[in-house]
Design an enzyme around this catalytic site. Structure first.
Site, PDB file in Angstrom:
ATOM      1  N   TYR A   1     105.161  73.240  57.912  1.00  0.00           N
ATOM      2  CA  TYR A   1     104.999  74.688  58.028  1.00  0.00           C
ATOM      3  C   TYR A   1     106.188  75.491  57.509  1.00  0.00           C
ATOM      4  O   TYR A   1     106.130  76.717  57.444  1.00  0.00           O
ATOM      5  CB  TYR A   1     104.719  75.066  59.496  1.00  0.00           C
ATOM      6  CG  TYR A   1     103.267  74.879  59.880  1.00  0.00           C
ATOM      7  CD1 TYR A   1     102.728  73.608  60.023  1.00  0.00           C
ATOM      8  CD2 TYR A   1     102.437  75.977  60.078  1.00  0.00           C
ATOM      9  CE1 TYR A   1     101.401  73.437  60.370  1.00  0.00           C
ATOM     10  CE2 TYR A   1     101.102  75.811  60.424  1.00  0.00           C
ATOM     11  CZ  TYR A   1     100.587  74.544  60.570  1.00  0.00           C
ATOM     12  OH  TYR A   1      99.272  74.387  60.910  1.00  0.00           O
ATOM     13  N   ASP A  51      92.836  71.411  67.717  1.00  0.00           N
ATOM     14  CA  ASP A  51      91.465  71.895  67.484  1.00  0.00           C
ATOM     15  C   ASP A  51      90.467  70.890  68.060  1.00  0.00           C
ATOM     16  O   ASP A  51      89.465  71.273  68.676  1.00  0.00           O
ATOM     17  CB  ASP A  51      91.188  72.123  65.994  1.00  0.00           C
ATOM     18  CG  ASP A  51      91.404  73.590  65.587  1.00  0.00           C
ATOM     19  OD1 ASP A  51      92.198  74.284  66.276  1.00  0.00           O
ATOM     20  OD2 ASP A  51      90.786  74.045  64.610  1.00  0.00           O
ATOM     21  N   ASP A  54      98.670  70.885  65.046  1.00  0.00           N
ATOM     22  CA  ASP A  54      97.648  71.850  64.652  1.00  0.00           C
ATOM     23  C   ASP A  54      96.273  71.184  64.659  1.00  0.00           C
ATOM     24  O   ASP A  54      95.305  71.713  65.209  1.00  0.00           O
ATOM     25  CB  ASP A  54      97.966  72.398  63.260  1.00  0.00           C
ATOM     26  CG  ASP A  54      96.903  73.361  62.784  1.00  0.00           C
ATOM     27  OD1 ASP A  54      96.538  74.255  63.563  1.00  0.00           O
ATOM     28  OD2 ASP A  54      96.423  73.207  61.636  1.00  0.00           O
ATOM     29  N   LYS A  65     102.922  59.046  62.905  1.00  0.00           N
ATOM     30  CA  LYS A  65     102.352  58.161  61.877  1.00  0.00           C
ATOM     31  C   LYS A  65     103.530  57.358  61.314  1.00  0.00           C
ATOM     32  O   LYS A  65     103.901  57.488  60.143  1.00  0.00           O
ATOM     33  CB  LYS A  65     101.656  59.010  60.799  1.00  0.00           C
ATOM     34  CG  LYS A  65     100.845  58.207  59.797  1.00  0.00           C
ATOM     35  CD  LYS A  65      99.506  57.745  60.315  1.00  0.00           C
ATOM     36  CE  LYS A  65      98.792  56.903  59.269  1.00  0.00           C
ATOM     37  NZ  LYS A  65      97.558  56.274  59.766  1.00  0.00           N
ATOM     38  N   ASP A  88      95.863  59.156  63.783  1.00  0.00           N
ATOM     39  CA  ASP A  88      94.430  58.886  63.550  1.00  0.00           C
ATOM     40  C   ASP A  88      93.810  58.231  64.782  1.00  0.00           C
ATOM     41  O   ASP A  88      92.736  58.622  65.246  1.00  0.00           O
ATOM     42  CB  ASP A  88      94.212  58.049  62.271  1.00  0.00           C
ATOM     43  CG  ASP A  88      95.159  56.874  62.142  1.00  0.00           C
ATOM     44  OD1 ASP A  88      96.097  56.739  62.959  1.00  0.00           O
ATOM     45  OD2 ASP A  88      94.960  56.054  61.210  1.00  0.00           O
TER      46      ASP A  88
END
Ligand code: IPM
Ligand code: MN
Length: 372
Positions: A153, A266, A262, A205, A238
């Site tokens: 970001y 959701d 982010d 990750k 994941d």
């Protein structure tokens, strides 16, 4: 700097002099409608708990941009540095090119005010439908601590030979030792204070992001040594999405970087019943924090008195928690749970069985029956 009750400390003696200066940015679309209900509930909580709120409205958003061509003038930013908290509705206008308002207002505020934590509770309230089969409120109750001022970001990058077949585009994830450590420390502290299962999961990750998440992993386990009462865990991002759907009850607090945070929040919003209920706080524990429903401006429902205001109301509850008004914050959440558990048919806009303002009234009524 704030001048009133600091973070996460019990509310002080209940004198009528506790006053909070709250900047209100209703913003675009349905933002004003949901913020109206949020301020209604906060005003009711204030009169019950014996504090005062001084509202300071700002017209930032798409309509202002279309008129004046400015997003967040320096003079406004200067004033926002002086308030106790910011209460934000929604940013996003159908006539403004995507990205301008997001960068010019939302991200600019997060960065300028150094709101380095994005706190997003994922909690299934009673009576709320979740798309997860065989899961109920006892399974879905965790909090995502998203780093909020670094990573992808930052906007570090550039093009070479743009628009040609040889084009190169770079977007670099910036991860600083200081930035990662303050986020990880916040997450450990938060997990300890939350005192639910005292388990903190780092979501990364590490098998692919062998620099960025190597730093994160080292910091995570180093800081963990100071929190022997907190159990640590790790999941690749994941797999995290998979477990959030299959076994959400495994999570208590998750700490993750800006981009992954982010995305997984959701998913989190969906399993807790959708954007109508999902709230978040952009925190600077030493400065000015900003609270928002995380759904967008929902232009389709604008002006219809049909959108669900509960996410904005829950964001208001988080704001009171941050200001140290913990009892009032908890009472609002209890009131919301009573309304979802006993009144609403659905959380979806237009399908609640009540209008936006009626849902606000129901929460106020439930709140007035609680002891604060
Ligand atoms: C959010 C939003 C923002 C983000 C957008 C609007 C820039 O999706 O708050 O999660 O990506 O952080
Ligand atoms: Mn998002």
């Amino acid at each position: 700097m704030r001048t009133t009750a600091p973070t996460a400390q019990p509310a002080g003696p209940r004198t009528a002099t506790r006053t909070y200066r709250i900047a209100v940015i209703p913003g675009d679309g349905t933002g004003p409608e949901v913020i109206r209900e949020g301020t209604k509930v906060l005003a009711a909580a204030a009169s019950r708990a014996g504090f005062r709120v001084e509202w300071r409205p700002y017209d930032l958003g798409g309509a202002r941009y279309l008129k004046t061509n400015d997003t967040l003038p320096d003079s406004v930013l200067k004033e926002l540095r002086e308030v106790d908290a910011i209460y934000l509705g929604a940013i996003g206008h159908p006539d403004v090119k995507p990205g301008i308002l997001e960068h010019g207002i939302l991200l600019k505020l997060r960065f300028a005010l150094d709101q380095y934590i994005n706190l997003r509770p994922v909690k299934l309230y009673p009576g709320v439908w979740t798309p997860l089969k065989d899961k109920g409120p006892e399974h879905i109750d965790f909090v995502v601590v998203r780093e909020n001022t670094e990573g992808l970001y930052v906007g570090a990058g550039g093009f070479s030979k743009r628009g040609t077949p040889d084009e190169v585009a770079l977007q670099t994830s910036i991860n600083t030792r200081r930035g990662v450590e303050r986020c990880v420390r916040f997450a450990f502290d938060y997990t300890r204070k939350r005192a639910k299962r005292k388990k903190l999961t780092f979501c990364g990750k590490t098998n692919v992001l062998t620099y960025a998440h190597d730093l994160w992993e080292r910091v995570f386990y180093e800081v963990a040594k100071e929190y022997t009462d907190v159990q640590t865990d790790y999941t690749h991002v994941d797999a995290c999405c998979m477990w959030m759907v299959k076994n959400p009850e495994w999570f208590d607090v998750i700490v993750t970087d800006n981009m992954f945070g982010d995305i997984i929040t959701d998913l989190g919003a969906m399993i807790q019943g959708g954007m109508g209920i999902a709230a978040g706080g952009n925190l600077n524990p030493q400065g000015v924090s900003m609270f928002e429903p995380i759904g967008g401006s929902a232009p389709k429902y604008t002006g219809q008195n049909a959108i669900n205001p509960l996410a904005a109301i829950c964001a208001g509850s988080m704001m009171l928690e941050q200001l140290g008004e913990t009892k009032a914050a908890a009472a609002i959440e209890q009131a919301v749970m009573q309304v979802t558990g006993t009144k609403l048919k659905s959380l979806a806009a237009g399908q609640m069985g009540y209008s936006t303002s009626e849902v606000g009234d129901l929460v106020v009524k439930a709140l007035n029956e609680k002891s604060i």
